[in-house]
Motif scaffolding. Structure first.
Motif, PDB file in Angstrom:
ATOM      1  N   MET A 101       0.840  -1.193   0.000  1.00  0.00           N
ATOM      2  CA  MET A 101       0.000   0.000   0.000  1.00  0.00           C
ATOM      3  C   MET A 101       0.882   1.253   0.000  1.00  0.00           C
ATOM      4  SD  MET A 101      -3.059  -1.015  -0.018  1.00  0.00           S
ATOM      5  CE  MET A 101      -4.443  -0.215   0.748  1.00  0.00           C
ATOM      6  N   SER A 102       0.326   2.352  -0.475  1.00  0.00           N
ATOM      7  CA  SER A 102       1.151   3.553  -0.577  1.00  0.00           C
ATOM      8  C   SER A 102       1.430   4.175   0.776  1.00  0.00           C
ATOM      9  CB  SER A 102       0.453   4.608  -1.416  1.00  0.00           C
ATOM     10  OG  SER A 102      -0.228   4.022  -2.447  1.00  0.00           O
ATOM     11  N   LEU A 103       2.611   4.693   0.857  1.00  0.00           N
ATOM     12  CA  LEU A 103       3.091   5.328   2.079  1.00  0.00           C
ATOM     13  C   LEU A 103       3.508   6.750   1.734  1.00  0.00           C
ATOM     14  CD1 LEU A 103       4.199   5.372   4.972  1.00  0.00           C
ATOM     15  CD2 LEU A 103       6.175   4.075   4.170  1.00  0.00           C
ATOM     16  N   LEU A 104       2.841   7.705   2.370  1.00  0.00           N
ATOM     17  CA  LEU A 104       3.121   9.120   2.115  1.00  0.00           C
ATOM     18  C   LEU A 104       3.953   9.677   3.256  1.00  0.00           C
ATOM     19  CD1 LEU A 104       2.343  11.796   0.522  1.00  0.00           C
ATOM     20  CD2 LEU A 104       0.444  11.981   2.104  1.00  0.00           C
ATOM     21  N   VAL A 105       4.975  10.445   2.918  1.00  0.00           N
ATOM     22  CA  VAL A 105       5.747  11.114   3.976  1.00  0.00           C
ATOM     23  C   VAL A 105       5.899  12.583   3.637  1.00  0.00           C
ATOM     24  CG1 VAL A 105       8.015  10.551   2.941  1.00  0.00           C
ATOM     25  CG2 VAL A 105       7.874  11.119   5.372  1.00  0.00           C
ATOM     26  N   THR A 106       5.807  13.402   4.667  1.00  0.00           N
ATOM     27  CA  THR A 106       6.218  14.789   4.530  1.00  0.00           C
ATOM     28  C   THR A 106       7.102  15.142   5.705  1.00  0.00           C
ATOM     29  OG1 THR A 106       5.555  17.024   4.079  1.00  0.00           O
ATOM     30  CG2 THR A 106       4.276  15.862   5.760  1.00  0.00           C
ATOM     31  N   GLY A 107       7.995  16.066   5.495  1.00  0.00           N
ATOM     32  CA  GLY A 107       8.925  16.483   6.545  1.00  0.00           C
ATOM     33  C   GLY A 107       9.961  17.374   5.896  1.00  0.00           C
ATOM     34  N   THR A 108      11.127  17.463   6.516  1.00  0.00           N
ATOM     35  CA  THR A 108      12.145  18.325   5.935  1.00  0.00           C
ATOM     36  C   THR A 108      13.017  17.561   4.938  1.00  0.00           C
ATOM     37  OG1 THR A 108      13.549  17.906   7.871  1.00  0.00           O
ATOM     38  CG2 THR A 108      12.278  19.932   7.878  1.00  0.00           C
ATOM     39  N   ILE A 109      13.443  18.294   3.917  1.00  0.00           N
ATOM     40  CA  ILE A 109      14.446  17.792   2.979  1.00  0.00           C
ATOM     41  C   ILE A 109      15.499  18.900   2.998  1.00  0.00           C
ATOM     42  CG2 ILE A 109      14.918  17.205   0.564  1.00  0.00           C
ATOM     43  CD1 ILE A 109      11.725  16.663   0.585  1.00  0.00           C
ATOM     44  N   GLY A 110      16.668  18.601   3.499  1.00  0.00           N
ATOM     45  CA  GLY A 110      17.543  19.718   3.808  1.00  0.00           C
ATOM     46  C   GLY A 110      19.001  19.497   3.506  1.00  0.00           C
ATOM     47  N   ILE A 111      19.756  20.517   3.886  1.00  0.00           N
ATOM     48  CA  ILE A 111      21.215  20.493   3.729  1.00  0.00           C
ATOM     49  C   ILE A 111      21.791  20.529   5.145  1.00  0.00           C
ATOM     50  CG2 ILE A 111      23.207  21.684   2.756  1.00  0.00           C
ATOM     51  CD1 ILE A 111      21.243  22.976   0.694  1.00  0.00           C
ATOM     52  N   HIS A 170       7.228  -1.376   6.819  1.00  0.00           N
ATOM     53  CA  HIS A 170       6.722  -2.730   7.074  1.00  0.00           C
ATOM     54  C   HIS A 170       5.187  -2.732   7.138  1.00  0.00           C
ATOM     55  CE1 HIS A 170       6.395  -6.769   8.648  1.00  0.00           C
ATOM     56  NE2 HIS A 170       5.655  -6.309   9.637  1.00  0.00           N
ATOM     57  N   LEU A 171       4.611  -1.740   7.800  1.00  0.00           N
ATOM     58  CA  LEU A 171       3.142  -1.700   7.918  1.00  0.00           C
ATOM     59  C   LEU A 171       2.491  -1.498   6.544  1.00  0.00           C
ATOM     60  CD1 LEU A 171       2.845   0.374  11.221  1.00  0.00           C
ATOM     61  CD2 LEU A 171       2.584  -2.110  10.934  1.00  0.00           C
ATOM     62  N   ALA A 172       3.080  -0.594   5.747  1.00  0.00           N
ATOM     63  CA  ALA A 172       2.517  -0.347   4.413  1.00  0.00           C
ATOM     64  C   ALA A 172       2.672  -1.591   3.536  1.00  0.00           C
ATOM     65  CB  ALA A 172       3.199   0.861   3.772  1.00  0.00           C
ATOM     66  N   ALA A 173       3.822  -2.263   3.647  1.00  0.00           N
ATOM     67  CA  ALA A 173       4.075  -3.449   2.807  1.00  0.00           C
ATOM     68  C   ALA A 173       3.120  -4.578   3.146  1.00  0.00           C
ATOM     69  CB  ALA A 173       5.516  -3.911   2.979  1.00  0.00           C
ATOM     70  N   THR A 174       2.754  -4.693   4.416  1.00  0.00           N
ATOM     71  CA  THR A 174       1.878  -5.793   4.825  1.00  0.00           C
ATOM     72  C   THR A 174       0.416  -5.351   4.878  1.00  0.00           C
ATOM     73  OG1 THR A 174       2.306  -5.220   7.139  1.00  0.00           O
ATOM     74  CG2 THR A 174       3.649  -6.983   6.200  1.00  0.00           C
ATOM     75  N   ASN A 175       0.189  -4.039   4.732  1.00  0.00           N
ATOM     76  CA  ASN A 175      -1.158  -3.464   4.836  1.00  0.00           C
ATOM     77  C   ASN A 175      -1.833  -3.881   6.146  1.00  0.00           C
ATOM     78  OD1 ASN A 175      -3.397  -1.995   4.144  1.00  0.00           O
ATOM     79  ND2 ASN A 175      -4.291  -3.603   2.856  1.00  0.00           N
ATOM     80  N   ARG A 176      -1.067  -3.758   7.213  1.00  0.00           N
ATOM     81  CA  ARG A 176      -1.617  -4.118   8.535  1.00  0.00           C
ATOM     82  C   ARG A 176      -1.289  -3.026   9.549  1.00  0.00           C
ATOM     83  NH1 ARG A 176       0.710  -9.930   9.968  1.00  0.00           N
ATOM     84  NH2 ARG A 176      -0.098  -9.304  11.998  1.00  0.00           N
ATOM     85  N   THR A 177      -2.152  -2.856  10.530  1.00  0.00           N
ATOM     86  CA  THR A 177      -1.868  -1.918  11.620  1.00  0.00           C
ATOM     87  C   THR A 177      -2.207  -2.553  12.972  1.00  0.00           C
ATOM     88  OG1 THR A 177      -4.078  -0.958  11.412  1.00  0.00           O
ATOM     89  CG2 THR A 177      -2.312   0.160  10.228  1.00  0.00           C
ATOM     90  N   ASP A 178      -2.458  -3.880  12.971  1.00  0.00           N
ATOM     91  CA  ASP A 178      -2.753  -4.559  14.236  1.00  0.00           C
ATOM     92  C   ASP A 178      -1.491  -4.604  15.093  1.00  0.00           C
ATOM     93  OD1 ASP A 178      -1.521  -7.538  13.737  1.00  0.00           O
ATOM     94  OD2 ASP A 178      -2.207  -6.579  11.902  1.00  0.00           O
ATOM     95  N   ILE A 179      -1.662  -4.906  16.357  1.00  0.00           N
ATOM     96  CA  ILE A 179      -0.550  -4.793  17.292  1.00  0.00           C
ATOM     97  C   ILE A 179       0.597  -5.755  16.960  1.00  0.00           C
ATOM     98  CG2 ILE A 179      -1.549  -6.303  19.093  1.00  0.00           C
ATOM     99  CD1 ILE A 179       0.381  -3.016  19.679  1.00  0.00           C
ATOM    100  N   ALA A 180       0.270  -6.956  16.446  1.00  0.00           N
ATOM    101  CA  ALA A 180       1.337  -7.903  16.091  1.00  0.00           C
ATOM    102  C   ALA A 180       2.206  -7.316  14.973  1.00  0.00           C
ATOM    103  CB  ALA A 180       0.729  -9.237  15.666  1.00  0.00           C
ATOM    104  N   ALA A 181       1.549  -6.683  14.010  1.00  0.00           N
ATOM    105  CA  ALA A 181       2.302  -6.077  12.901  1.00  0.00           C
ATOM    106  C   ALA A 181       3.130  -4.889  13.402  1.00  0.00           C
ATOM    107  CB  ALA A 181       1.340  -5.631  11.809  1.00  0.00           C
ATOM    108  N   VAL A 182       2.552  -4.111  14.313  1.00  0.00           N
ATOM    109  CA  VAL A 182       3.292  -2.955  14.839  1.00  0.00           C
ATOM    110  C   VAL A 182       4.520  -3.432  15.611  1.00  0.00           C
ATOM    111  CG1 VAL A 182       3.200  -0.936  16.369  1.00  0.00           C
ATOM    112  CG2 VAL A 182       1.249  -1.458  14.904  1.00  0.00           C
TER     113      VAL A 182
END
Ligand code: AMP
Length: 301
Positions: free
Chosen positions: A1-11, A244-256
């Motif tokens: 599943m897709s994983l979106l990230v935002t944050g800093t991209i810096g020097i 790992h969560l996006a790759a398995t498409n899971r958010t249950d506690i075992a996956a976390v």
């Protein structure tokens, strides 16, 4: 599943007791993306100035990182950070943080990214973080990170972000600073009172702790004999975890729980070189081999 990230991209400029790297590629979202792409495709959203070096742009051009959300803002300057580690590499100080483009209007999330089910709000201004949540269709799982600067100077914005995320990843000092509790387990529980259902506290070379209302996991760090530069360990940890969560498409506690182990191994790769060099050179097999060694190091009768 897709994983979106935002944050800093810096020097970044980074000094350790032994060495120094000047004007290298850094930023929370950059480290996150290089770690997460080992496990799942990453959609990167961020803004840089027109001073952002072409070589850094080329480095981000990885087949598993979609950079169509990377905005180059004319007339603006890229985020810059200068950090210095003490002899004890668990201790660092920020010599300077030039927010530059990060203090301006946040970059827009491309329309094609808005359906991302997994979202990581890497370290950046908390107002930018909750502005992102507003732009998403209906994200399934949102996790954020934060840092001393935001806890101290933009606390109200940060509390607003925390009230809207499923999980938070913090280091030990930040958890204490945010909650006023010295005991880390209590600090993690106090973080849960602010909104997230899971809190991950990173403890540098001492590993990480996952706390929910009814579950607990404590893992050591993966021991590596060549710690060159700890910068980005936290972001790479989050990248391995969310990847790992996006790759398995899971958010249950075992996956976390498994995800915390993947994150631990990703962080250990990053710190073996300056900047993103080591995590960028790694492939999925290298990370999986490390996970296998980590798993066997934890097994006993
Ligand atoms: P970490 O070592 O995981 O905390 O991440 C370090 C990276 O975060 C560096 O590459 C910096 O460019 C970036 N960084 C430093 N300070 C901040 C800040 N206040 N907000 C966002 N990113 C930051």
């Amino acid at each position: 599943m897709s994983l979106l990230v935002t944050g800093t991209i810096g020097i970044d400029t980074v000094e350790t007791a032994r060495d120094k790297a000047e004007n290298v590629l850094g930023g929370s979202a950059a480290y996150f993306a290089f770690a997460a792409r080992l496990l799942a495709p990453v959609r990167l959203v961020g803004a840089v100035g027109d001073d952002f070096p072409t070589a850094f742009r080329d480095a981000l051009n990885d087949p598993s990182i979609d950079t169509s959300g990377l905005e180059t803002r004319a007339g603006s300057k890229t985020f810059r950070w200068h950090g210095k580690y003490l002899e004890d590499m668990n201790q660092r100080e920020s010599i300077s943080t030039d927010l530059n483009v990060v203090a301006e209007a946040p970059p827009a999330i491309p329309e094609s990214f808005r359906d991302s089910p997994f979202v990581f709000l890497a370290n950046t201004h908390p107002a930018v973080q909750y502005g992102f949540i507003d732009q998403l269709d209906s994200p399934g799982f949102v996790v954020c990170d934060t840092m001393d600067l935001w806890i101290n100077e933009f606390r109200d914005d940060l509390l607003k972000t925390l009230s809207r995320v499923h999980g938070v990843v913090l280091n030990d000092g930040e958890a204490r600073m945010l909650t006023g509790k010295d005991d880390l387990f209590r600090a993690a529980q106090a973080v849960l009172d602010l909104g997230p259902t899971l809190a991950v506290i990173k403890k540098g070379e001492h590993g990480a702790m996952l706390v929910t209302r009814d579950d607990l996991l404590v893992l050591p760090a993966f021991p590596t004999s060549s710690v060159v530069d700890p910068t980005g360990a936290g972001d790479s940890f989050a990248g391995g975890m969310m990847g790992h969560l996006a790759a398995t498409n899971r958010t249950d506690i075992a996956a976390v729980r498994s995800a915390i182990a993947w994150g631990t191994c990703a962080a250990s790769l990053t710190i073996e070189a300056f900047s993103v060099d080591a995590i960028r050179a790694a492939d999925r097999e290298a990370l999986a081999r490390r996970l296998a060694r980590f798993r066997s190091s934890l097994a006993f009768d």
